[in-house]
Design an enzyme around this catalytic site. Structure first.
Site, PDB file in Angstrom:
ATOM      1  N   ASP A  49       7.560  66.547 -27.880  1.00 35.48           N
ATOM      2  CA  ASP A  49       8.342  65.751 -28.931  1.00 35.48           C
ATOM      3  C   ASP A  49       7.906  66.661 -30.573  1.00 35.48           C
ATOM      4  O   ASP A  49       8.871  66.724 -31.328  1.00 35.48           O
ATOM      5  CB  ASP A  49       8.018  64.519 -29.348  1.00 35.48           C
ATOM      6  CG  ASP A  49       8.822  63.698 -28.230  1.00 35.48           C
ATOM      7  OD1 ASP A  49       9.822  64.249 -27.397  1.00 35.48           O
ATOM      8  OD2 ASP A  49       8.515  62.720 -27.882  1.00 35.48           O
ATOM      9  N   ASP A 167      -3.906  50.098 -44.329  1.00 37.73           N
ATOM     10  CA  ASP A 167      -4.318  51.627 -43.766  1.00 37.73           C
ATOM     11  C   ASP A 167      -3.066  52.405 -44.323  1.00 37.73           C
ATOM     12  O   ASP A 167      -3.219  53.630 -44.506  1.00 37.73           O
ATOM     13  CB  ASP A 167      -4.522  51.619 -42.499  1.00 37.73           C
ATOM     14  CG  ASP A 167      -5.990  51.222 -42.107  1.00 37.73           C
ATOM     15  OD1 ASP A 167      -6.794  50.808 -42.987  1.00 37.73           O
ATOM     16  OD2 ASP A 167      -6.318  51.313 -40.933  1.00 37.73           O
ATOM     17  N   THR A 178      10.247  54.345 -32.077  1.00 42.22           N
ATOM     18  CA  THR A 178       9.353  54.321 -30.552  1.00 42.22           C
ATOM     19  C   THR A 178       8.199  55.262 -31.006  1.00 42.22           C
ATOM     20  O   THR A 178       7.683  55.700 -30.044  1.00 42.22           O
ATOM     21  CB  THR A 178      10.116  54.772 -29.303  1.00 42.22           C
ATOM     22  OG1 THR A 178      10.887  55.809 -29.843  1.00 42.22           O
ATOM     23  CG2 THR A 178      11.005  53.630 -29.111  1.00 42.22           C
TER      24      THR A 178
END
Length: 279
Positions: A49, A167, A178
């Protein structure tokens, strides 16, 4: 004859080997293998990816579709496995491929005195001529690697919303829902939708929910308090910004164009990647 550009994972031998095989096959079929994406009719990404994200960033600037061949681990974005690349390209040759469009983010970094941040390293994202960046998954404003939580003021369409001590904050696309946004407890959004997902990362607040916003919303994240923050775009470091600086994100004017063959669906991919059973 078509011009095809190939992009591969830089450190995986199997990706390099497969690119050599695909190059020979394409040339043997009368296609031209080119380096310049601007002159290509197709980009083939060979990797995972991460490789796909970089190929899309490059190709979307010229409206060129991308076919992903998965030589990575998860392979959410890639369309075919290594054993299927030839069948996929034969179908593309025969006109049997479809091109789906995915929403991209347009990201602008606003620093003091109008100065742009200096990208970190050779793998830093490449700005467009207007100084903005494209993101298929997300842009993240977060604490520095050695720092504690940061204070991030969220402004939506010019109106102050709230300030998070966290954070970090993620502005993601449906495709990116996703990715990092999922680990921050954001919603899973069908990638064919157009929307912005705003998700805090480990917020120190009672209000810790992600927001799903219209794609035309202009999301401004301002660094407040007394600590700097870092910016990453699709997993690539874009540098550090200081207190008073900000990033601005909204839907980009151009989409990503991904090659598909219509035999995979989002629900099926979710089931396969997460090991979900029917009951």
């Amino acid at each position: 004859m078509s011009a095809v550009a190939l992009r591969r994972h830089p450190e995986r031998d199997e990706a390099a080997d497969l690119v050599d095989v695909i190059s020979r096959w394409l040339r043997g079929r009368g296609h031209e293998v080119v380096d310049d994406v601007a002159g290509a009719e197709l980009v083939v990404s060979v990797g995972g990816d991460g490789t796909m994200l970089r190929a899309v960033d490059e190709a979307a600037r010229h409206g060129v579709p991308v076919l992903g061949v998965n030589v990575g681990q998860l392979g959410y974005l890639t369309e075919v496995d290594p054993a299927q690349w030839q069948v996929a390209l034969e179908r593309w040759e025969a006109g049997g491929a479809a091109v789906v469009e995915r929403m991209l983010l347009a990201v602008r970094v606003e620093c003091a005195a109008g100065l742009a941040i200096a990208p970190d390293g050779d793998d830093a994202p490449e700005p467009l001529p207007d100084g903005s960046y494209l993101a298929l998954n997300e842009v993240v404003l977060e604490k520095t690697p050695t720092g504690r939580m940061v204070r991030i003021g969220v402004v939506l369409d010019g109106e102050p919303f709230t300030t998070y001590a966290a954070d970090g904050m993620i502005v993601g696309t449906p495709t990116g829902s996703t990715a990092y946004a999922l680990s921050a407890r954001g919603p899973i959004v069908d990638p064919t939708h157009r929307a912005l997902v705003l998700a805090p990362v480990a917020p120190h607040s009672l209000f810790d929910r992600a927001l799903v916003l219209t794609p035309t919303t202009q999301v401004r994240l301002e660094v407040e308090g007394d600590r700097p923050a870092t910016v990453s775009i699709d997993g690539r470091s874009a540098g550090q910004i200081d207190v008073g600086d900000a990033i601005v994100a909204t839907a980009a004017g151009q989409p990503a164009r991904l090659v598909t063959f219509g035999d995979r669906n989002f629900h099926g991919i979710l089931k396969a990647k997460f090991g979900l059973s029917d009951r």
